[in-house]
Design a protein around this motif. Structure first.
Motif, PDB file in Angstrom:
ATOM      1  N   LEU A  19      75.803 -35.152  71.824  1.00  0.00           N
ATOM      2  CA  LEU A  19      75.047 -36.191  71.130  1.00  0.00           C
ATOM      3  C   LEU A  19      73.660 -36.314  71.755  1.00  0.00           C
ATOM      4  N   GLU A  20      72.619 -36.050  70.953  1.00  0.00           N
ATOM      5  CA  GLU A  20      71.260 -36.140  71.489  1.00  0.00           C
ATOM      6  C   GLU A  20      70.814 -37.599  71.582  1.00  0.00           C
ATOM      7  N   VAL A  21      70.433 -38.002  72.794  1.00  0.00           N
ATOM      8  CA  VAL A  21      69.870 -39.345  72.985  1.00  0.00           C
ATOM      9  C   VAL A  21      68.483 -39.269  73.630  1.00  0.00           C
ATOM     10  N   THR A  22      68.198 -38.152  74.274  1.00  0.00           N
ATOM     11  CA  THR A  22      66.851 -37.886  74.787  1.00  0.00           C
ATOM     12  C   THR A  22      66.554 -36.405  74.565  1.00  0.00           C
ATOM     13  N   ALA A  23      65.291 -36.042  74.645  1.00  0.00           N
ATOM     14  CA  ALA A  23      64.893 -34.642  74.593  1.00  0.00           C
ATOM     15  C   ALA A  23      63.830 -34.424  75.652  1.00  0.00           C
ATOM     16  N   GLY A  24      64.014 -33.369  76.435  1.00  0.00           N
ATOM     17  CA  GLY A  24      63.065 -33.101  77.495  1.00  0.00           C
ATOM     18  C   GLY A  24      63.413 -33.825  78.780  1.00  0.00           C
ATOM     19  N   CYS A  25      62.541 -33.710  79.758  1.00  0.00           N
ATOM     20  CA  CYS A  25      62.773 -34.234  81.105  1.00  0.00           C
ATOM     21  C   CYS A  25      61.725 -35.282  81.448  1.00  0.00           C
ATOM     22  N   THR A  26      62.150 -36.403  81.987  1.00  0.00           N
ATOM     23  CA  THR A  26      61.201 -37.457  82.373  1.00  0.00           C
ATOM     24  C   THR A  26      60.368 -37.048  83.583  1.00  0.00           C
ATOM     25  N   HIS A  27      60.898 -36.165  84.413  1.00  0.00           N
ATOM     26  CA  HIS A  27      60.200 -35.761  85.645  1.00  0.00           C
ATOM     27  C   HIS A  27      59.274 -34.575  85.367  1.00  0.00           C
ATOM     28  N   HIS A  28      59.839 -33.472  84.951  1.00  0.00           N
ATOM     29  CA  HIS A  28      59.099 -32.290  84.489  1.00  0.00           C
ATOM     30  C   HIS A  28      58.044 -31.829  85.506  1.00  0.00           C
ATOM     31  N   LYS A  29      58.394 -31.909  86.797  1.00  0.00           N
ATOM     32  CA  LYS A  29      57.446 -31.501  87.834  1.00  0.00           C
ATOM     33  C   LYS A  29      58.030 -30.491  88.810  1.00  0.00           C
ATOM     34  N   CYS A  30      59.311 -30.142  88.668  1.00  0.00           N
ATOM     35  CA  CYS A  30      59.926 -29.211  89.605  1.00  0.00           C
ATOM     36  C   CYS A  30      59.287 -27.829  89.448  1.00  0.00           C
ATOM     37  N   LYS A  31      58.842 -27.256  90.536  1.00  0.00           N
ATOM     38  CA  LYS A  31      58.069 -26.022  90.470  1.00  0.00           C
ATOM     39  C   LYS A  31      58.850 -24.832  89.922  1.00  0.00           C
ATOM     40  N   PHE A  32      60.169 -24.850  90.070  1.00  0.00           N
ATOM     41  CA  PHE A  32      60.983 -23.710  89.673  1.00  0.00           C
ATOM     42  C   PHE A  32      61.476 -23.795  88.237  1.00  0.00           C
ATOM     43  N   CYS A  33      61.404 -24.980  87.624  1.00  0.00           N
ATOM     44  CA  CYS A  33      62.109 -25.225  86.365  1.00  0.00           C
ATOM     45  C   CYS A  33      61.259 -24.877  85.138  1.00  0.00           C
ATOM     46  N   THR A  34      61.876 -24.139  84.208  1.00  0.00           N
ATOM     47  CA  THR A  34      61.232 -23.822  82.928  1.00  0.00           C
ATOM     48  C   THR A  34      62.149 -24.172  81.753  1.00  0.00           C
ATOM     49  N   LEU A  35      63.222 -24.892  82.012  1.00  0.00           N
ATOM     50  CA  LEU A  35      64.246 -25.125  80.989  1.00  0.00           C
ATOM     51  C   LEU A  35      63.720 -25.874  79.779  1.00  0.00           C
ATOM     52  N   GLY A  77      69.958 -33.700  76.766  1.00  0.00           N
ATOM     53  CA  GLY A  77      68.655 -34.000  77.351  1.00  0.00           C
ATOM     54  C   GLY A  77      68.728 -33.733  78.841  1.00  0.00           C
ATOM     55  N   ALA A  78      67.579 -33.615  79.474  1.00  0.00           N
ATOM     56  CA  ALA A  78      67.550 -33.263  80.894  1.00  0.00           C
ATOM     57  C   ALA A  78      68.144 -34.340  81.789  1.00  0.00           C
ATOM     58  N   ASN A  79      67.923 -35.607  81.440  1.00  0.00           N
ATOM     59  CA  ASN A  79      68.445 -36.702  82.271  1.00  0.00           C
ATOM     60  C   ASN A  79      68.584 -37.997  81.487  1.00  0.00           C
ATOM     61  N   PRO A  80      69.517 -38.046  80.541  1.00  0.00           N
ATOM     62  CA  PRO A  80      69.698 -39.262  79.742  1.00  0.00           C
ATOM     63  C   PRO A  80      70.053 -40.496  80.564  1.00  0.00           C
ATOM     64  N   PHE A  81      70.567 -40.307  81.764  1.00  0.00           N
ATOM     65  CA  PHE A  81      70.957 -41.466  82.569  1.00  0.00           C
ATOM     66  C   PHE A  81      69.741 -42.274  83.020  1.00  0.00           C
ATOM     67  N   VAL A  82      68.540 -41.763  82.758  1.00  0.00           N
ATOM     68  CA  VAL A  82      67.318 -42.506  83.055  1.00  0.00           C
ATOM     69  C   VAL A  82      67.159 -43.713  82.133  1.00  0.00           C
ATOM     70  N   LEU A  83      67.815 -43.683  80.981  1.00  0.00           N
ATOM     71  CA  LEU A  83      67.669 -44.769  80.017  1.00  0.00           C
ATOM     72  C   LEU A  83      68.084 -46.106  80.629  1.00  0.00           C
ATOM     73  N   GLN A  84      67.461 -47.176  80.152  1.00  0.00           N
ATOM     74  CA  GLN A  84      67.779 -48.493  80.664  1.00  0.00           C
ATOM     75  C   GLN A  84      69.247 -48.821  80.415  1.00  0.00           C
ATOM     76  N   TYR A  85      69.780 -49.653  81.274  1.00  0.00           N
ATOM     77  CA  TYR A  85      71.185 -50.051  81.201  1.00  0.00           C
ATOM     78  C   TYR A  85      71.571 -50.512  79.800  1.00  0.00           C
ATOM     79  N   GLU A  86      70.759 -51.395  79.213  1.00  0.00           N
ATOM     80  CA  GLU A  86      71.095 -51.934  77.891  1.00  0.00           C
ATOM     81  C   GLU A  86      71.175 -50.824  76.839  1.00  0.00           C
TER      82      GLU A  86
END
Length: 299
Positions: A19-35, A77-86
């Motif tokens: 189930l898509e709830v986010t798309a992409g990464c909120t951080h998107h700064k890791c030097k090795f990552c191209t996902l 998504g890369a990190n859906p757990f970033v979403l607010q609790y609510e």
């Protein structure tokens, strides 16, 4: 179904409802990552209306299979757990409305995502089904974490995973073999085991760093500021990790980045895993393993 870009999921989520709830990464700064480089934006949050529409569509499809029950949902998504609790709570309630038999909800999570929730919020999310989070810790080598721009340190991994345990949320940690660089891998593996041994991860998984042309890390290599470990050195590092882990946990190296896949339970299968790793180190050539890495189109 609303899906954006390439959908990544762990091998063990193959039977989960995606189930898509986010798309992409909120951080998107890791030097090795191209996902997530194929996305036209770094991060997008799906409207609740889209999520509910997808659940309606999925329910209609699953009803065609008379005896099939959705037991687990994996939020993409890369990190859906970033979403607010609510927001996470609302998504959990929607899943329960359309699939009352659903038992657990999983997703990828960054260590920094956990810090956004209070202890009570974590317990509430667990109560509605959030469990079995997949966390790419990468390493507990603080120098490597800083260099790769992960955005946290090893003490943060320890603190936040302990908070998950207190909330009875299970999690799986993933290690990125050779992230510390040439000559530093075994030291990074030992430090990672030291932190993991103070925790209770359901799994310690391992992937092997593969450097792609569009990664920032390749530019660091060209500048001479970082050096990639050899393929056999990576297996020596992986051996050190397995040898140093004292947890009762599953160990798995099943992703495509691993030329040879490994799986077992520690401590029961430790000697077997070490024996396989010894055979790889003694019996395979650097060239053979390197050819696999060079021909790996993507993870």
């Amino acid at each position: 179904m609303h899906y954006t870009g390439t959908i990544w999921r762990p091998p063990y989520e193959a039977s989960s409802l995606l189930l898509e709830v986010t798309a992409g990464c909120t951080h998107h700064k890791c030097k090795f990552c191209t996902l997530y480089n194929d996305l036209p934006f770094r991060f997008r949050m799906s409207p609740l209306e889209d999520i509910e529409q997808d659940l309606q569509e999925a329910k209609g499809q699953y009803e065609l299979w008379e005896n099939y029950k959705v037991k687990r949902t994996f939020l993409t998504g890369a990190n859906p757990f970033v979403l607010q609790y609510e927001r996470l709570l609302s998504i959990g309630k929607l899943i329960k409305r359309y699939f009352p038999e659903n038992q657990t909800i999983g997703c990828f999570a960054r260590i920094t995502d956990i810090t956004l929730k209070t202890d009570e919020e974590l317990k509430s999310l667990q109560a509605i089904g959030y469990d079995g989070l997949t966390i790419g810790m990468e390493t507990c080598d603080d120098e490597a974490l800083s260099f790769m721009n992960k955005g946290y340190q090893s003490e943060d991994i320890l603190e936040q995973c302990k908070r998950l345990e207190q909330a009875n949320i299970q999690y799986k940690l993933f290690y990125l073999t050779s992230i510390s660089g040439a000559g530093k891998g075994e030291q990074g593996a030992k430090r990672t085991a030291e932190i993991c041994n103070q925790l209770q991860p359901k799994m310690v998984g391992a992937n092997m760093l593969t450097i792609y042309p569009d990664s920032e890390l390749l530019q660091e290599i060209k500048k001479g500021t970082w050096k990639e470990a050899g393929e056999l050195e990576k297996y020596q590092e992986l051996r050190m990790l397995v040898e140093s882990l004292q947890n009762e946990t599953e160990f798995a190296a099943l992703g495509a980045s691993n030329a040879i896949q490994l799986q077992g339970y520690l401590p029961r299968d430790k000697e077997k895993l070490l024996s396989i790793l010894d055979e790889i180190i003694a019996g395979m050539s650097e060239r053979e393993l390197r050819n696999y890495r060079k021909n790996l189109p993507h993870l």
